[in-house]
Scaffold this motif. Sequence first.
Motif, short mmCIF file in Angstrom:
data_model
loop_
_atom_site.label_atom_id
_atom_site.label_comp_id
_atom_site.label_asym_id
_atom_site.label_seq_id
_atom_site.Cartn_x
_atom_site.Cartn_y
_atom_site.Cartn_z
N GLY A 19 0.81 -1.20 0.00
CA GLY A 19 0.00 0.00 0.00
C GLY A 19 0.85 1.26 0.00
N GLY A 20 0.19 2.40 -0.02
CA GLY A 20 0.92 3.65 0.03
C GLY A 20 0.14 4.81 -0.53
N LEU A 21 0.85 5.90 -0.79
CA LEU A 21 0.27 7.12 -1.32
C LEU A 21 0.66 7.27 -2.79
CD1 LEU A 21 -1.10 9.92 -1.02
CD2 LEU A 21 1.11 10.78 -0.22
N VAL A 22 -0.36 7.39 -3.64
CA VAL A 22 -0.11 7.57 -5.07
C VAL A 22 -0.99 8.71 -5.58
CG1 VAL A 22 0.53 5.16 -5.44
CG2 VAL A 22 -1.86 5.87 -5.70
N GLN A 23 -0.73 9.10 -6.81
CA GLN A 23 -1.54 10.14 -7.43
C GLN A 23 -2.61 9.50 -8.32
OE1 GLN A 23 1.17 12.81 -9.47
NE2 GLN A 23 1.50 13.98 -7.60
N ALA A 24 -3.65 10.25 -8.56
CA ALA A 24 -4.72 9.77 -9.43
C ALA A 24 -4.14 9.37 -10.78
CB ALA A 24 -5.78 10.85 -9.61
N GLY A 25 -4.59 8.21 -11.27
CA GLY A 25 -4.10 7.69 -12.53
C GLY A 25 -2.95 6.71 -12.38
N ASP A 26 -2.36 6.67 -11.21
CA ASP A 26 -1.24 5.77 -10.97
C ASP A 26 -1.73 4.34 -10.73
OD1 ASP A 26 1.01 8.02 -9.13
OD2 ASP A 26 0.54 7.80 -11.26
N SER A 27 -0.76 3.44 -10.64
CA SER A 27 -1.03 2.03 -10.36
C SER A 27 -0.35 1.62 -9.06
CB SER A 27 -0.52 1.15 -11.50
OG SER A 27 -1.19 1.43 -12.71
N LEU A 28 -0.87 0.56 -8.48
CA LEU A 28 -0.32 0.01 -7.25
C LEU A 28 -0.65 -1.48 -7.21
CD1 LEU A 28 1.14 1.47 -4.88
CD2 LEU A 28 -1.07 1.56 -3.71
N ARG A 29 0.25 -2.27 -6.66
CA ARG A 29 -0.04 -3.69 -6.52
C ARG A 29 0.04 -4.09 -5.05
NH1 ARG A 29 2.87 -9.20 -8.81
NH2 ARG A 29 4.39 -8.71 -7.17
N LEU A 30 -1.06 -4.63 -4.57
CA LEU A 30 -1.10 -5.15 -3.21
C LEU A 30 -0.79 -6.64 -3.23
CD1 LEU A 30 -4.35 -3.47 -1.84
CD2 LEU A 30 -2.02 -2.60 -1.82
N PHE B 188 -8.23 -4.84 2.77
CA PHE B 188 -8.09 -6.05 3.57
C PHE B 188 -8.06 -7.28 2.67
CE2 PHE B 188 -8.85 -4.27 7.77
CZ PHE B 188 -9.56 -3.10 7.49
N CYS B 189 -7.18 -8.17 3.01
CA CYS B 189 -7.15 -9.48 2.39
C CYS B 189 -7.98 -10.43 3.25
CB CYS B 189 -5.69 -9.96 2.32
SG CYS B 189 -5.46 -11.62 1.72
N GLN C 226 -4.58 -7.58 8.54
CA GLN C 226 -4.72 -6.41 9.42
C GLN C 226 -5.12 -5.17 8.65
OE1 GLN C 226 -1.92 -7.53 8.20
NE2 GLN C 226 -0.76 -5.74 7.51
N GLY C 227 -5.02 -5.24 7.34
CA GLY C 227 -5.40 -4.10 6.51
C GLY C 227 -4.19 -3.24 6.16
N ILE C 228 -4.27 -2.60 5.01
CA ILE C 228 -3.20 -1.72 4.57
C ILE C 228 -3.80 -0.50 3.88
CG2 ILE C 228 -2.87 -2.84 2.31
CD1 ILE C 228 0.19 -2.48 2.91
N GLN C 229 -3.21 0.65 4.16
CA GLN C 229 -3.77 1.91 3.65
C GLN C 229 -3.35 2.15 2.21
OE1 GLN C 229 -5.80 4.26 5.36
NE2 GLN C 229 -5.98 5.14 3.30
N VAL C 230 -4.32 2.54 1.40
CA VAL C 230 -4.08 3.03 0.05
C VAL C 230 -4.70 4.42 -0.03
CG1 VAL C 230 -4.61 2.75 -2.39
CG2 VAL C 230 -4.02 0.75 -1.00
N THR C 231 -3.89 5.39 -0.35
CA THR C 231 -4.36 6.77 -0.46
C THR C 231 -4.05 7.29 -1.85
OG1 THR C 231 -3.95 7.14 1.89
CG2 THR C 231 -4.24 9.09 0.50
N VAL C 232 -5.08 7.79 -2.52
CA VAL C 232 -4.94 8.33 -3.87
C VAL C 232 -5.23 9.81 -3.82
CG1 VAL C 232 -5.63 8.15 -6.28
CG2 VAL C 232 -5.72 6.12 -4.80
#
Length: 125
Positions: A9-20, A95-96, A117-123
Amino acid sequence: QVQLVESGGGLVQAGDSLRLSCAASGGTFSSLRMGWFRQAPGKAREFVSGISRSGSGTYYAKSVKGRFTISRDNAKNTVYLQMNSLNAEDTAVYFCAATFRESLVITNAYEYNYWGQGIQVTVSS
């Protein structure tokens, strides 16, 4: 007892990609149906995506279909959620979840027995 640990997880900008990623231990991973849920502040936990034991069957919430892809590697005891074209509405704790249930499509949180436990994703927009 099955333990699940999310990462990526993490902080990304709109339009970006992320893999959990979600690493499982304590059980026979290939016997588990896996799912991803998310919960935004002040909102109920919602289903995002699910995958069958072999990985051949996948299903998605309408809000993420076409943008997110769920997959699994049974040799690595890991399930993934590739998230593309992220937008601010995707901001949430992800959450998985895992279950031994036999149902073909499992979208209700109560049907899953094990949770990470959950992980934060912020866009940011």
